[in-house]
Every structure is written in structure tokens, then in C-alpha cells.
Design a protein around this motif. Structure first.
Motif, short mmCIF file in Angstrom:
data_model
loop_
_atom_site.label_atom_id
_atom_site.label_comp_id
_atom_site.label_asym_id
_atom_site.label_seq_id
_atom_site.Cartn_x
_atom_site.Cartn_y
_atom_site.Cartn_z
N SER A 281 42.36 40.78 -3.20
CA SER A 281 42.99 41.40 -3.82
C SER A 281 42.13 42.08 -5.01
CB SER A 281 44.29 40.91 -4.35
OG SER A 281 43.80 40.02 -5.19
N ARG A 282 41.18 41.75 -5.24
CA ARG A 282 40.17 42.11 -6.23
C ARG A 282 38.89 42.39 -5.93
NH1 ARG A 282 40.19 37.86 -10.79
NH2 ARG A 282 39.90 36.49 -9.14
N ILE A 283 38.80 43.69 -5.33
CA ILE A 283 37.38 44.35 -4.77
C ILE A 283 36.87 45.38 -5.68
CG2 ILE A 283 36.22 44.88 -2.79
CD1 ILE A 283 37.24 42.25 -2.60
N GLY A 284 36.04 45.49 -6.31
CA GLY A 284 35.54 46.41 -7.14
C GLY A 284 34.24 46.94 -6.83
N CYS A 285 34.06 48.21 -7.20
CA CYS A 285 32.72 48.97 -6.83
C CYS A 285 32.37 49.51 -8.39
CB CYS A 285 32.81 49.91 -5.71
SG CYS A 285 31.14 50.89 -5.23
N ASN A 286 30.93 49.53 -8.55
CA ASN A 286 30.47 49.93 -9.73
C ASN A 286 28.77 50.16 -9.64
OD1 ASN A 286 29.36 48.38 -12.75
ND2 ASN A 286 30.27 50.68 -12.68
N GLY A 287 28.57 51.43 -10.00
CA GLY A 287 27.09 51.89 -9.82
C GLY A 287 27.07 53.11 -11.00
N GLY A 288 25.73 53.18 -11.31
CA GLY A 288 25.35 54.30 -12.32
C GLY A 288 24.50 55.24 -11.70
N SER A 289 24.75 56.47 -12.10
CA SER A 289 23.76 57.76 -11.68
C SER A 289 23.92 57.97 -10.36
CB SER A 289 22.60 57.31 -12.07
OG SER A 289 21.51 58.52 -11.80
N GLY A 290 23.01 57.79 -9.42
CA GLY A 290 23.13 57.71 -7.96
C GLY A 290 24.08 56.66 -7.33
N THR A 306 39.84 47.91 -4.55
CA THR A 306 41.10 47.91 -5.42
C THR A 306 40.69 48.51 -7.06
OG1 THR A 306 40.98 45.61 -6.03
CG2 THR A 306 42.31 46.01 -4.01
N ALA A 307 39.63 48.80 -7.39
CA ALA A 307 39.05 49.30 -8.55
C ALA A 307 37.73 49.75 -8.16
CB ALA A 307 39.01 47.95 -9.68
N SER A 308 37.63 50.78 -9.21
CA SER A 308 36.28 51.77 -8.93
C SER A 308 35.95 52.09 -10.44
CB SER A 308 36.61 52.79 -8.33
OG SER A 308 35.53 53.96 -8.18
N CYS A 309 34.57 52.11 -10.72
CA CYS A 309 34.31 52.49 -11.95
C CYS A 309 32.47 53.18 -11.60
CB CYS A 309 33.92 51.06 -12.91
SG CYS A 309 33.17 51.55 -14.40
N PRO A 310 32.65 54.65 -11.42
CA PRO A 310 31.65 55.36 -11.34
C PRO A 310 31.08 55.59 -12.71
CG PRO A 310 33.51 56.90 -10.79
CD PRO A 310 34.00 55.35 -11.13
N THR A 311 29.62 55.43 -13.07
CA THR A 311 29.25 55.52 -14.28
C THR A 311 28.00 56.41 -14.51
OG1 THR A 311 29.65 53.26 -14.78
CG2 THR A 311 28.13 54.14 -16.24
N VAL A 312 28.02 57.28 -15.63
CA VAL A 312 27.26 58.49 -15.91
C VAL A 312 26.91 59.14 -14.48
CG1 VAL A 312 26.31 57.44 -17.93
CG2 VAL A 312 24.97 56.75 -15.89
N SER A 313 27.59 59.68 -13.62
CA SER A 313 27.49 60.22 -12.45
C SER A 313 28.52 61.50 -12.01
CB SER A 313 27.28 59.40 -11.43
OG SER A 313 28.66 58.63 -11.28
N MET A 314 29.77 61.20 -12.33
CA MET A 314 30.83 61.93 -11.77
C MET A 314 31.10 63.12 -12.57
SD MET A 314 34.94 61.65 -11.70
CE MET A 314 34.57 62.80 -13.19
N CYS A 315 31.18 64.31 -12.11
CA CYS A 315 31.54 65.51 -12.74
C CYS A 315 32.08 66.46 -11.67
CB CYS A 315 30.65 65.92 -13.63
SG CYS A 315 29.27 67.01 -13.05
N SER A 316 32.35 67.80 -12.12
CA SER A 316 32.72 68.72 -11.24
C SER A 316 31.62 70.00 -10.90
CB SER A 316 33.99 69.63 -11.81
OG SER A 316 33.65 70.02 -13.41
N TRP A 317 30.55 69.51 -11.71
CA TRP A 317 29.47 70.67 -11.53
C TRP A 317 27.97 70.31 -11.05
CZ3 TRP A 317 25.69 70.37 -15.52
CH2 TRP A 317 26.22 69.88 -16.49
N PHE A 318 28.10 69.01 -10.71
CA PHE A 318 26.66 68.49 -10.35
C PHE A 318 27.30 67.32 -9.26
CE2 PHE A 318 22.67 65.72 -11.01
CZ PHE A 318 22.07 66.48 -10.01
N ASP A 319 26.78 67.35 -8.13
CA ASP A 319 27.18 66.29 -7.02
C ASP A 319 25.88 65.15 -6.67
OD1 ASP A 319 29.69 67.60 -6.64
OD2 ASP A 319 28.51 69.07 -5.45
N GLY A 320 24.86 65.35 -7.47
CA GLY A 320 23.63 64.55 -7.30
C GLY A 320 22.54 65.25 -6.47
N GLY A 321 21.52 65.36 -7.15
CA GLY A 321 20.36 66.38 -6.41
C GLY A 321 19.50 65.56 -5.46
#
Length: 444
Positions: A281-290, A306-321
Motif C-alpha cells: 500500500s506504500r509504493i513510491g517513485c522518486n528520481g531527479g533530472s532524467g 501510490t506516491a510520486s516525486c519527480p524532482t528537478v525535471s517536470m515542466c510543460s516546455w521541456f520533455d528531456g533532451g
């Protein structure tokens, strides 16, 4: 006749000299000028400076002067750069950097427009959920993982010796998934984790930070999460670390990296969730940049999180080069999408976005976060999405970013905050973190 010839000869000579001096800047030659000359003239006209990440040697601009808009340096640069697939980025202080066009990277103002467009597509839960199911279906198809998953086999991981530290242990693993392909990583486990005292599980894709998963900042995060009561799993980026030994470093900059890196995350969760000390019941994902891009993608494709924490990555104008983030055309799904909308598909489960002022996440508080709140609002769950913005910081996984991650998982997974002490963490060498090899004479 003789006097008449002399009368016209002198103007003709002057005309030829004039044409030569103008560098063939005439109708017959399409009013062309060298790119370098055009930029020098613009620098003087607008009082700006240029820096270059592209080679402009020998490039000729046709109808050069006609591209100039005396009221706008931005429009002028767009007109001049576009034919050569260059982009001018405003660096501030009257300085522009001329860069190659990057299809996954747009500009902040484009992000704001795209966000408004996406937001207009759905105004209630039903409309949003129709969109969400379309995105999940198309992203999976465009990524092309199912034919590859069908070739994967189930195998027991090869486990290394357990190393004991203050409040946690580390065990390296090598998980075979197909002929000649394995996943290498390390499992950070709370010292008291057991079938009776189950732990949360956090899958941690590494991102492109120096040294990959061996990076000291990332090691501190894995170990601290474990000390506080969650099992944290780190693993190699595809074609980095020990994965490079199997496929070569050049394989990272291919579409294969996008497919395989995602499969690695899915297979690791399959393997880890079978452990008796994991609280499902407690499964998370957390990564930074790529690793943040991977966090968004993994939580989109796998509903067990059940929980997500994208760090220094997510936005509307860059999807990862990097091809490992955008090597396959997943962002063409639904007639165009972006990581922001894909992240929103996690609603209404708890999610935190960590952003900063020094990279493409600089617009999160004003653009992306209000959008996420709208989507979460369809479920009456605005209080389940969070943003920690660090305006004076840059692109890294430094102490303040890690602190935000700890706070989030302490809150949503009820971790033991009293164990939050990075001074108690032992940073290991790369050699210590390497996964075991196949037994002598055997192959995977």
C-alpha cells in the motif's frame, strides 16, 4: 560611337565594383549576406551580444535585411535562425545564445500557451479521464515496450552480500531479464524491516547526475530513506555503470535506451514487490533530472505506485533532451502532450514536484503547479499535490531537494522523521556498489 562607349564604360565599372563590395547583396543573388556579417550588424543595431553553440562557418542568409524587424530583436533572430534550425535563447543582460534546435525543448512562453491549451481540453472528471486513458494507451504503444516485455523472462536475481550500517543495510543485485541483459543495482533496507514490520518501497531511477547511481548525493538519499523506514532501490541508467559493460556507452543515446530503461523500472518493481517485508500500500517513485522523467513515465504505466516525486525535471516546455527520455515519440500521444500532462495522470494519488529557479522547472509555481491543482481538483484532491520551489538553486539533487523528498515521504508513508540524519550515512565506493557477476562458467 567611340565617345558614346566611353560615356557608359565608367559607370559600368563602378557598378561592378559596387556589386563586389556589397557581397552580392542584390536581387539576383537573393540579397544574401554571410551569417557572421548579419549577426555583427544586428549586434550593433540592437546593442546586444551573441554566444554560439553552433558552427556558422560558411552559412549564407538569403534576403537577410528583409528578415530584420527593427522593433523586435526576438522576432528578428527567429526569422534569421529558423532556416538553419538554430534557436536564439535570451540569456539576459542583452546577451543571446545561438543553439541548435532541440525538438523536446521549447521556451517558457510556449509552455504557458501549451498549458492553457491542454487545460482547455477537459473541464470535469469524465473529460479528464477520457484523456488520461487515451494518453496511457498511446504512450505505451508509441514507446513500444510490450513486444520487448514479451521477450523478457522471469529469473531470480543474483544477490550480493549484505553490508550493515547505522540503521540500514545495502545489498547489491543483478536481475537477468533476457539473453545477455541484466539490471544492476543496490537495495537499501531499514535495519528492522521484516514480514511483521513491513516497509514502504521507493523505486529510485538515477538520472544523469555525475557518476549515475554512485553519486554521493544520491547515495545519501537512498540510505536516509532506508534509515527512516522505506526500502529504496537504486539501479543503473541504461548503458551507464555496469549496464555499459553489457551494451556499450553509445547505446545510451539511442531509442533503445528509452525502451529498456522503462522496462528496467517495471521489472524491478515486479521483483521487489514480491518481498514479504514490502508494504504494497506504500509504493513510491522518486528520481531527479532524467530520473524525474522516468518517475513520470513509470507511474503513468504502472498503477501499483501510490506516491510520486519527480524532482528537478517536470515542466510543460521541456520533455528531456536525452534519447532515454524522448527517444521514442511518446510526447506525440493524444495529438501532443508533455511531461506535465503525463504527470497529471497520477491524480488523485499524492505527488510532489520539486523545482528550482536555475533550470527548466523555473516556471512550475506559476504555470505547471496551478495546472496540476486543476486536475487534482476534479477529484477534490488539491491537497494531495505539492510543490517545493527553490528559486535560488540550480539543477542538482542537493541538500534542500533531498530534504523536500524526505518531508514528502515522511508525510505520505509515515516514515520515522527522527531517523533523518545524513551524517549517519556511509557513502560507499563504486566498487562496493557493483553487482555480483554470474557464477564462473555461466551466463545470463
Amino acid at each position: 560611337m567611340k565617345s558614346c562607349f566611353k560615356h557608359y564604360a565608367l559607370p559600368l565599372a563602378l557598378l561592378l565594383i559596387a556589386l563586389s563590395a556589397s557581397a552580392q547583396n542584390d536581387y539576383e543573388h537573393q540579397f544574401s549576406k554571410p551569417f557572421s556579417q548579419v549577426m555583427a550588424e544586428l549586434s550593433k543595431q540592437f546593442g546586444v551580444k551573441f554566444k554560439y553553440d553552433v558552427d556558422t562557418t560558411g552559412i549564407i542568409v538569403k534576403y537577410a535585411d528583409a528578415r530584420i524587424r527593427p522593433y523586435s530583436i526576438a522576432e528578428t533572430l527567429k526569422n534569421i535562425c529558423a532556416p538553419f534550425e538554430f534557436v536564439a535563447w535570451d540569456q539576459g543582460k542583452n546577451t543571446f545564445r545561438i543553439k541548435p534546435f532541440e525538438y523536446p525543448r521549447r521556451k517558457p512562453e510556449d509552455g504557458a500557451k501549451f498549458t492553457a491549451y491542454l487545460s482547455s481540453l477537459y473541464n470535469n472528471t469524465a473529460e479528464w479521464e477520457n484523456r488520461r486513458e487515451l494518453l496511457r494507451k498511446e504512450v505505451r504503444e508509441r514507446l513500444g515496450i510490450d513486444p520487448v516485455l514479451a521477450k523478457c523472462y522471469e529469473a531470480k536475481p543474483l544477490l550480493g552480500k549484505i553490508r550493515k550500517y547505522d540503521g540500514y543495510t545495502i545489498q547489491n543485485f543483478r536481475l537477468p531479464i533476457m539473453e545477455g541483459r541484466t539490471i544492476c543495482g543496490s537495495i537499501y533496507t531499514p535495519a528492522k524491516s521484516s514480514a511483521k514490520n513491513k516497509s514502504a518501497l521507493i523505486i529510485c531511477p538515477a538520472g544523469h547526475f555525475a557518476a549515475g547511481r554512485y553519486n554521493p548525493d544520491l547515495q545519501k538519499r537512498y540510505a536516509t530513506l532506508a534509515r527512516m523506514g522505506s526500502i529504496a532501490v537504486s539501479y543503473d541508467i541504461y548503458a551507464w555503470g555496469q549496464s555499459e559493460e553489457e551494451v556499450g556507452a553509445e547505446a545510451h543515446r539511442t531509442p533503445e535506451a528509452h525502451i529498456m530503461q522503462t522496462i528496467h523500472g517495471l521489472k524491478i518493481l515486479d521483483f521487489m514487490i514480491q518481498r514479504k517485508d514490502v508494504d504494497r500500500s506504500r509504493i513510491g517513485c522518486n528520481g531527479g533530472s532524467g530520473g524525474g522523467s522516468q518517475t513520470v513515465l513509470l507511474t503513468l504505466l504502472d498503477n501499483r505506485y501510490t506516491a510520486s516525486c519527480p524532482t528537478v525535471s517536470m515542466c510543460s516546455w521541456f520533455d528531456g533532451g536525452c534519447p532515454c527520455e524522448s527517444g521514442m515519440p511518446i510526447h506525440r500521444s493524444g495529438n501532443q502532450t508533455c511531461n506535465m500532462e503525463l504527470a497529471a495522470c497520477f491524480a488523485p494519488r499524492p505527488m510532489m514536484i520539486v523545482s528550482n529557479g536555475g533550470d527548466w522547472t523555473s516556471t512550475v509555481p506559476e504555470v505547471e503547479f496551478p495546472y496540476l491543482q486543476k486536475v487534482y481538483g476534479f477529484y477534490g484532491a488539491k491537497d494531495k499535490v505539492f510543490n517545493v520551489h527553490l528559486p535560488n538553486e540550480r539543477h542538482d539533487f542537493g541538500p534542500n531537494k533531498r530534504q523536500a523528498v524526505y518531508d514528502f515521504f515522511c508525510n505520505v508513508f509515515s516514515l520515522d522523521r527522527s531517523k533523518l540524519d545524513e551524517e549517519k550515512v556511509t557513502v560507499e565506493t563504486e566498487e562496493q556498489m557493483k553487482s555480483p557477476l554470474a557464477p564462473k562458467g555461466e551466463t545470463f
